[in-house]
Design a protein around this motif. Structure first.
Motif, PDB file in Angstrom:
ATOM      1  N   ASN A  21       0.739  -1.172   0.025  1.00  0.00           N
ATOM      2  CA  ASN A  21       0.017   0.095  -0.091  1.00  0.00           C
ATOM      3  C   ASN A  21       0.673   1.403  -0.055  1.00  0.00           C
ATOM      4  OD1 ASN A  21      -2.406  -1.444   0.209  1.00  0.00           O
ATOM      5  ND2 ASN A  21      -2.074  -1.859   2.253  1.00  0.00           N
ATOM      6  N   SER A  22       2.181   1.316   0.049  1.00  0.00           N
ATOM      7  CA  SER A  22       2.914   2.433   0.194  1.00  0.00           C
ATOM      8  C   SER A  22       3.008   2.935  -1.213  1.00  0.00           C
ATOM      9  CB  SER A  22       4.201   2.072   0.692  1.00  0.00           C
ATOM     10  OG  SER A  22       5.188   3.257   0.400  1.00  0.00           O
ATOM     11  N   PRO A  23       2.792   4.481  -1.389  1.00  0.00           N
ATOM     12  CA  PRO A  23       3.016   5.361  -2.373  1.00  0.00           C
ATOM     13  C   PRO A  23       4.476   5.194  -2.887  1.00  0.00           C
ATOM     14  CG  PRO A  23       1.745   6.540  -0.792  1.00  0.00           C
ATOM     15  CD  PRO A  23       2.189   5.254  -0.046  1.00  0.00           C
ATOM     16  N   GLN A  24       5.531   5.197  -1.808  1.00  0.00           N
ATOM     17  CA  GLN A  24       6.880   5.140  -2.006  1.00  0.00           C
ATOM     18  C   GLN A  24       7.216   3.898  -2.880  1.00  0.00           C
ATOM     19  OE1 GLN A  24       9.580   5.102   1.298  1.00  0.00           O
ATOM     20  NE2 GLN A  24      11.151   5.984   0.225  1.00  0.00           N
ATOM     21  N   ILE A  25       6.587   2.624  -2.252  1.00  0.00           N
ATOM     22  CA  ILE A  25       6.924   1.347  -2.879  1.00  0.00           C
ATOM     23  C   ILE A  25       6.131   1.188  -4.384  1.00  0.00           C
ATOM     24  CG2 ILE A  25       6.299  -1.215  -2.943  1.00  0.00           C
ATOM     25  CD1 ILE A  25       8.248  -0.336  -0.695  1.00  0.00           C
ATOM     26  N   ARG A  26       5.022   1.776  -4.676  1.00  0.00           N
ATOM     27  CA  ARG A  26       4.566   2.010  -5.822  1.00  0.00           C
ATOM     28  C   ARG A  26       5.412   2.873  -6.798  1.00  0.00           C
ATOM     29  NH1 ARG A  26       1.354  -1.505  -8.572  1.00  0.00           N
ATOM     30  NH2 ARG A  26       0.583  -0.283 -10.441  1.00  0.00           N
ATOM     31  N   ALA A  27       5.954   3.958  -6.350  1.00  0.00           N
ATOM     32  CA  ALA A  27       6.691   4.700  -7.350  1.00  0.00           C
ATOM     33  C   ALA A  27       8.264   3.739  -7.628  1.00  0.00           C
ATOM     34  CB  ALA A  27       7.381   5.799  -6.510  1.00  0.00           C
ATOM     35  N   TRP A  28       8.597   2.813  -6.638  1.00  0.00           N
ATOM     36  CA  TRP A  28       9.695   2.262  -6.680  1.00  0.00           C
ATOM     37  C   TRP A  28       9.407   1.043  -8.256  1.00  0.00           C
ATOM     38  CZ3 TRP A  28      11.268   1.068  -1.270  1.00  0.00           C
ATOM     39  CH2 TRP A  28      12.141   2.043  -0.652  1.00  0.00           C
ATOM     40  N   VAL A  29       8.325   0.476  -7.971  1.00  0.00           N
ATOM     41  CA  VAL A  29       8.023  -0.725  -8.778  1.00  0.00           C
ATOM     42  C   VAL A  29       7.663  -0.308 -10.168  1.00  0.00           C
ATOM     43  CG1 VAL A  29       7.312  -2.197  -6.987  1.00  0.00           C
ATOM     44  CG2 VAL A  29       5.409  -0.932  -8.114  1.00  0.00           C
TER      45      VAL A  29
END
Length: 102
Positions: free
Chosen positions: A14-22
């Motif tokens: 659910n993290s926006p940061q993780i989503r940016a990374w992926v």
């Protein structure tokens, strides 16, 4: 100390940061729009896990990406395939094999 708990797993989802990374990871696995899906899957496994996918993993991953692409396209997303690849990359970083050293 390092620990893997339910909140940490939920953070990977659910993290926006993780989503940016992926999203950036998806660009690495398929640098060109015409990159075949199977090649993108192979690249993802090589980068994330340091190994090629097995036959079943490859088939399941390709089917997942194609299904996600159709879902995004039906929702009129202009970046359907790239979003589907990002979903796939997010799955890869959520695998135990990615998180734990064997």
């Amino acid at each position: 100390p390092a620990t893997i708990t339910a909140p940490q797993a939920l953070h990977l989802l659910n993290s926006p940061q993780i989503r940016a990374w992926v999203k950036n990871f998806a660009t690495r696995v398929a640098p060109k729009p015409e990159t075949p899906t199977a090649k993108a899957v192979q690249n993802g496994y090589a980068i994330a896990l340091g190994r090629p996918p097995g036959k079943v993993e490859l088939a399941a991953s390709v089917a997942f990406i194609e299904a996600q692409t159709k879902t995004y396209a039906a929702a009129k997303s202009a970046t359907a395939r790239q979003s589907a690849l990002a979903d796939f990359c997010q799955v890869l970083i959520g695998l135990n094999e990615f998180i734990y050293i064997d």
